[in-house]
Write a protein that holds these residues in place. Structure first.
Motif, PDB file in Angstrom:
ATOM      1  N   ASP A 225       1.416  -1.356  -0.012  1.00 21.40           N
ATOM      2  CA  ASP A 225       0.161   0.069  -0.229  1.00 21.40           C
ATOM      3  C   ASP A 225       0.897   1.396  -0.054  1.00 21.40           C
ATOM      4  O   ASP A 225       2.187   1.658   0.536  1.00 21.40           O
ATOM      5  N   TYR A 226       0.632   2.356  -0.775  1.00 22.76           N
ATOM      6  CA  TYR A 226       0.584   3.358  -1.088  1.00 22.76           C
ATOM      7  C   TYR A 226       0.827   4.534   0.724  1.00 22.76           C
ATOM      8  O   TYR A 226      -0.167   4.119   1.657  1.00 22.76           O
ATOM      9  N   ASP A 228      -0.249   7.213   1.511  1.00 23.26           N
ATOM     10  CA  ASP A 228      -1.372   7.999   1.986  1.00 23.26           C
ATOM     11  C   ASP A 228      -2.903   6.604   1.464  1.00 23.26           C
ATOM     12  O   ASP A 228      -4.042   6.830   1.651  1.00 23.26           O
ATOM     13  N   ASN A 229      -2.742   5.294   1.681  1.00 19.80           N
ATOM     14  CA  ASN A 229      -4.182   4.238   1.277  1.00 19.80           C
ATOM     15  C   ASN A 229      -4.563   4.374   3.261  1.00 19.80           C
ATOM     16  O   ASN A 229      -3.286   4.822   3.746  1.00 19.80           O
ATOM     17  N   ASP A 255       6.537   9.071   3.606  1.00 20.42           N
ATOM     18  CA  ASP A 255       5.812  10.033   3.191  1.00 20.42           C
ATOM     19  C   ASP A 255       6.314  11.114   2.277  1.00 20.42           C
ATOM     20  O   ASP A 255       6.866  12.007   2.916  1.00 20.42           O
ATOM     21  N   GLY A 260       9.606   6.641  -6.193  1.00 18.68           N
ATOM     22  CA  GLY A 260       8.874   4.852  -5.296  1.00 18.68           C
ATOM     23  C   GLY A 260      10.163   4.506  -5.191  1.00 18.68           C
ATOM     24  O   GLY A 260      11.292   4.650  -5.402  1.00 18.68           O
ATOM     25  N   TRP A 268       5.765   5.278 -10.879  1.00 23.67           N
ATOM     26  CA  TRP A 268       6.286   4.900  -9.554  1.00 23.67           C
ATOM     27  C   TRP A 268       5.359   5.187  -8.336  1.00 23.67           C
ATOM     28  O   TRP A 268       4.791   6.195  -7.993  1.00 23.67           O
ATOM     29  N   GLY A 269       5.397   4.826  -7.234  1.00 28.94           N
ATOM     30  CA  GLY A 269       4.631   4.969  -5.916  1.00 28.94           C
ATOM     31  C   GLY A 269       5.656   3.915  -4.845  1.00 28.94           C
ATOM     32  O   GLY A 269       7.339   2.866  -5.187  1.00 28.94           O
ATOM     33  N   THR A 270       5.794   4.094  -3.442  1.00 27.48           N
ATOM     34  CA  THR A 270       6.628   4.120  -2.211  1.00 27.48           C
ATOM     35  C   THR A 270       5.353   2.895  -1.703  1.00 27.48           C
ATOM     36  O   THR A 270       4.983   3.159  -0.470  1.00 27.48           O
ATOM     37  N   LEU A 271       5.747   1.807  -1.645  1.00 30.32           N
ATOM     38  CA  LEU A 271       5.303   0.451  -1.253  1.00 30.32           C
ATOM     39  C   LEU A 271       6.159  -0.125   0.228  1.00 30.32           C
ATOM     40  O   LEU A 271       5.930  -0.309   0.895  1.00 30.32           O
ATOM     41  N   GLN A 273       8.372   1.386   3.036  1.00 30.17           N
ATOM     42  CA  GLN A 273       8.679   2.581   4.069  1.00 30.17           C
ATOM     43  C   GLN A 273       9.091   1.867   5.413  1.00 30.17           C
ATOM     44  O   GLN A 273       8.821   0.610   5.733  1.00 30.17           O
TER      45      GLN A 273
END
Length: 339
Positions: A225-226, A228-229, A255, A260, A268-271, A273
């Motif tokens: 999940d990112y 902001d999820n 965040d 990402g 791109w996304g940051t899974l 963290q």
């Protein structure tokens, strides 16, 4: 008073045995890396590991396995400056045999890593693990937090790893390593399972907050999940640090990052963290970090040209069923802590 005194005696004896003199300029670096299916080439009769065998369609051979080990070791070594990270969380690791080969028979053998890992009921057999340097992190205990998938009518998934250790500062650090269920089948359909596991993580953190006056917590992993999820923002209650930190709140150090750790259909996304307790963000704490001290490691050798969507993407081991010989489909992340 006696409990506090006993704790300090243990810490002092540990430091004397190590003959250690702390260096203020040497940060305590923590790394996390989804290593994309680190499987050996031997079938485990209790697991569905058939696609990573020599006779499989992937043709996962001992040569490719050892290339993979070398690649992971290179990424870990390159994540440090003068020293390798003190702690390294990994996910998608099949078994202890893979970790023995990684820590003893790869370029990491000089780093003197030890490890703890889960033994999850995951059908494919992948687990999460924490590598640690005994000279910088004294292991007190570790345990697997079982995720009750059966009551959710869901195939078994990865356990959460909880590790507690002593640092040179005399502080106790609690580390959680997790790998939440994937989005396979659709992000919306699979979201309830990630929400529930995020709830398990939040309950574990709250338990520490209740039992310790100043709990210092690091949660790291592939959340699928990112930032902001709902699993991150609502259930864990973790947001980008802003203003004065509250010791018993959780903050997401990834965040708001550009780019990402994972690229899906050209985006791109940051899974992956780092989430920390507010007690670790106090600028005068004996162990402390900040938003600026966390980063995504995007070394050029970890990237390749994306022929389909353009730009760069992680240099993966497999593209579909085609062997690429790269590192992983995720980029690693790291965070420095000052002691």
């Amino acid at each position: 008073m006696s409990e506090w005194f006993g704790h300090r005696v243990v810490v002092c004896l540990w430091l004397l045995c190590l003959g250690f003199t702390a260096k203020a300029e040497e940060p305590f670096r923590v790394m996390f890396y989804n290593v994309e299916n680190l499987f050996d080439c031997v079938h485990d009769t209790l697991k569905n590991d058939y696609e990573f065998l020599p006779q499989s369609a992937r043709a996962w051979t001992p040569y490719r396995y050892h290339v993979k080990l070398t690649r992971i070791a290179q990424a870990i070594v390159a994540s440090g400056t003068e020293h390798v990270p003190a702690l390294v969380g990994l996910c998608e690791v099949e078994n202890a045999h893979c970790l023995d080969d990684l820590t003893r028979h790869s370029p990491l053998r000089e780093a003197d890593y030890r490890y703890v890992m889960t033994d999850s009921p995951d059908e494919r057999g992948v687990d999460v693990t924490l590598l640690y340097q005994r000279s910088r992190f004294k292991l007190l205990w570790s345990r697997s937090v079982r995720v009750p998938s059966e009551q959710w009518r869901r195939p078994p998934t990865r356990d959460i790893l909880h590790v507690t250790g002593l640092l040179h500062s005399g502080d106790t650090l609690d580390v959680f390593v997790c790998h939440l269920p994937s989005r396979s089948g659709g992000a919306g359909l699979t979201e309830p399972y990630r929400l529930r596991i995020a709830g398990v993580l939040r309950a574990q953190a709250d338990s520490l907050f209740r039992t310790r006056r100043n709990a210092r917590i690091v949660i790291m992993g592939d959340f699928n999940d990112y930032p902001d999820n709902r699993s991150i923002r609502e259930v864990l209650g973790a947001r980008k640090p802003h203003g004065e930190p509250t010791p018993r709140m959780l903050y997401n150090l990834m965040d708001g990052r550009p780019n990402g750790t994972y690229r899906y259909r050209g985006a791109w996304g940051t899974l992956d963290q780092f989430i920390v307790s507010g007690s670790l963000l106090h600028p005068e704490g004996s162990i402390r970090t900040s938003y600026e001290q966390a980063q995504i490691l995007a070394h050029p050798f970890l990237l390749q040209e994306d022929a389909r969507y353009g730009g760069l993407s992680p240099f993966r081991t497999y593209q579909g069923m085609r062997y690429r010989g790269g590192y992983s489909d995720h980029l690693p992340i790291c965070c420095d802590f000052d002691l």
